[in-house]
Design a protein around this motif. Structure first.
Motif, PDB file in Angstrom:
ATOM      1  N   LEU A  70     -15.927  21.308 -55.202  1.00 36.28           N
ATOM      2  CA  LEU A  70     -15.959  22.408 -56.166  1.00 36.28           C
ATOM      3  C   LEU A  70     -17.026  23.423 -55.738  1.00 36.28           C
ATOM      4  O   LEU A  70     -18.210  23.099 -55.692  1.00 36.28           O
ATOM      5  CB  LEU A  70     -16.274  21.886 -57.570  1.00 36.28           C
ATOM      6  CG  LEU A  70     -15.202  21.003 -58.204  1.00 36.28           C
ATOM      7  CD1 LEU A  70     -15.697  20.460 -59.529  1.00 36.28           C
ATOM      8  CD2 LEU A  70     -13.907  21.767 -58.377  1.00 36.28           C
ATOM      9  N   GLN A  71     -16.622  24.628 -55.409  1.00 36.14           N
ATOM     10  CA  GLN A  71     -17.489  25.733 -55.000  1.00 36.14           C
ATOM     11  C   GLN A  71     -18.340  25.429 -53.772  1.00 36.14           C
ATOM     12  O   GLN A  71     -19.306  26.120 -53.491  1.00 36.14           O
ATOM     13  CB  GLN A  71     -18.391  26.169 -56.153  1.00 36.14           C
ATOM     14  CG  GLN A  71     -17.625  26.638 -57.360  1.00 36.14           C
ATOM     15  CD  GLN A  71     -18.536  27.041 -58.495  1.00 36.14           C
ATOM     16  OE1 GLN A  71     -19.748  26.924 -58.424  1.00 36.14           O
ATOM     17  NE2 GLN A  71     -17.932  27.528 -59.567  1.00 36.14           N
ATOM     18  N   ARG A  72     -18.000  24.398 -53.038  1.00 34.57           N
ATOM     19  CA  ARG A  72     -18.727  24.022 -51.816  1.00 34.57           C
ATOM     20  C   ARG A  72     -17.783  23.328 -50.853  1.00 34.57           C
ATOM     21  O   ARG A  72     -16.641  23.032 -51.176  1.00 34.57           O
ATOM     22  CB  ARG A  72     -19.885  23.077 -52.134  1.00 34.57           C
ATOM     23  CG  ARG A  72     -20.970  23.714 -52.928  1.00 34.57           C
ATOM     24  CD  ARG A  72     -22.058  22.726 -53.127  1.00 34.57           C
ATOM     25  NE  ARG A  72     -23.237  23.424 -53.586  1.00 34.57           N
ATOM     26  CZ  ARG A  72     -24.410  22.891 -53.668  1.00 34.57           C
ATOM     27  NH1 ARG A  72     -24.593  21.642 -53.325  1.00 34.57           N
ATOM     28  NH2 ARG A  72     -25.431  23.574 -54.087  1.00 34.57           N
ATOM     29  N   VAL A  87     -23.579  19.486 -46.883  1.00 32.44           N
ATOM     30  CA  VAL A  87     -22.977  20.150 -48.035  1.00 32.44           C
ATOM     31  C   VAL A  87     -23.440  21.598 -48.033  1.00 32.44           C
ATOM     32  O   VAL A  87     -24.640  21.878 -47.943  1.00 32.44           O
ATOM     33  CB  VAL A  87     -23.386  19.451 -49.351  1.00 32.44           C
ATOM     34  CG1 VAL A  87     -22.822  20.187 -50.555  1.00 32.44           C
ATOM     35  CG2 VAL A  87     -22.924  18.004 -49.345  1.00 32.44           C
ATOM     36  N   THR A  88     -22.478  22.526 -48.115  1.00 33.34           N
ATOM     37  CA  THR A  88     -22.786  23.949 -48.009  1.00 33.34           C
ATOM     38  C   THR A  88     -21.793  24.779 -48.813  1.00 33.34           C
ATOM     39  O   THR A  88     -20.721  24.297 -49.172  1.00 33.34           O
ATOM     40  CB  THR A  88     -22.756  24.387 -46.528  1.00 33.34           C
ATOM     41  OG1 THR A  88     -23.037  25.784 -46.442  1.00 33.34           O
ATOM     42  CG2 THR A  88     -21.428  24.097 -45.884  1.00 33.34           C
ATOM     43  N   LYS A  89     -22.140  26.034 -49.053  1.00 36.47           N
ATOM     44  CA  LYS A  89     -21.221  26.979 -49.691  1.00 36.47           C
ATOM     45  C   LYS A  89     -20.332  27.660 -48.658  1.00 36.47           C
ATOM     46  O   LYS A  89     -19.391  28.352 -49.011  1.00 36.47           O
ATOM     47  CB  LYS A  89     -22.005  28.036 -50.477  1.00 36.47           C
ATOM     48  CG  LYS A  89     -22.680  27.461 -51.700  1.00 36.47           C
ATOM     49  CD  LYS A  89     -23.391  28.526 -52.491  1.00 36.47           C
ATOM     50  CE  LYS A  89     -24.049  27.895 -53.708  1.00 36.47           C
ATOM     51  NZ  LYS A  89     -24.730  28.885 -54.537  1.00 36.47           N
ATOM     52  N   GLN A  90     -20.642  27.478 -47.378  1.00 35.57           N
ATOM     53  CA  GLN A  90     -19.833  28.081 -46.313  1.00 35.57           C
ATOM     54  C   GLN A  90     -18.442  27.472 -46.291  1.00 35.57           C
ATOM     55  O   GLN A  90     -18.284  26.282 -46.516  1.00 35.57           O
ATOM     56  CB  GLN A  90     -20.467  27.840 -44.951  1.00 35.57           C
ATOM     57  CG  GLN A  90     -21.712  28.650 -44.716  1.00 35.57           C
ATOM     58  CD  GLN A  90     -22.068  28.577 -43.263  1.00 35.57           C
ATOM     59  OE1 GLN A  90     -21.375  29.130 -42.438  1.00 35.57           O
ATOM     60  NE2 GLN A  90     -23.141  27.876 -42.965  1.00 35.57           N
ATOM     61  N   ASN A  91     -17.472  28.290 -45.956  1.00 41.58           N
ATOM     62  CA  ASN A  91     -16.112  27.770 -45.825  1.00 41.58           C
ATOM     63  C   ASN A  91     -15.457  28.239 -44.534  1.00 41.58           C
ATOM     64  O   ASN A  91     -14.257  28.159 -44.384  1.00 41.58           O
ATOM     65  CB  ASN A  91     -15.257  28.171 -47.031  1.00 41.58           C
ATOM     66  CG  ASN A  91     -15.124  29.678 -47.160  1.00 41.58           C
ATOM     67  OD1 ASN A  91     -15.610  30.432 -46.328  1.00 41.58           O
ATOM     68  ND2 ASN A  91     -14.459  30.115 -48.200  1.00 41.58           N
TER      69      ASN A  91
END
Length: 125
Positions: A70-72, A87-91
């Motif tokens: 979720l959002q990460r 774990v990161t916000k990068q996609n």
């Protein structure tokens, strides 16, 4: 004259070795920016959970897997010494891509039947 020629060859040698020895890496968190030298890379096998301390490390390796959250996202990074989840916000990281990641060492405790099956991971800064 011989001395000047020698210095020219020495300089050329240093330039060739310097260019050959620099490997371009994509720095996680900075899109389209290449880095040729990063200090303080920590081998993954040396990353241990330290209770009550906020330890920041840099790891370098290849993306093996990715898992949407979720959002990460979580990426499994592999260097020649081991693997670790980040774990990161990068996609935008792709499997097989070489990356350098800066993150805080975290530990998730998973006690099952009196046995500790927790895992160390990084949370990208």
């Amino acid at each position: 004259m011989k001395c000047r020629k020698f210095h020219g060859l020495g300089l050329m040698f240093l330039l060739i070795v310097g260019l050959w020895g620099c490997d371009t890496l994509n720095m996680s968190g900075l899109q389209d920016v290449n880095i040729s030298f990063v200090r303080n890379i920590t081998p993954i096998r040396e990353i241990k959970p330290i209770q009550d301390k906020q330890v920041t490390v840099y790891v370098q390796g290849k993306v093996e897997k990715q898992v949407p959250l979720l959002q990460r996202r979580a990426y499994k990074i592999n260097d020649s010494t081991g693997t670790i989840w980040v774990v990161t916000k990068q996609n935008n990281l792709k499997e097989g891509e070489s990356v350098v990641v800066k993150g805080k060492v975290r530990y998730k405790s998973i006690p099952i039947a009196g046995e500790e099956l927790g895992e160390v991971y990084l949370e990208e800064e």
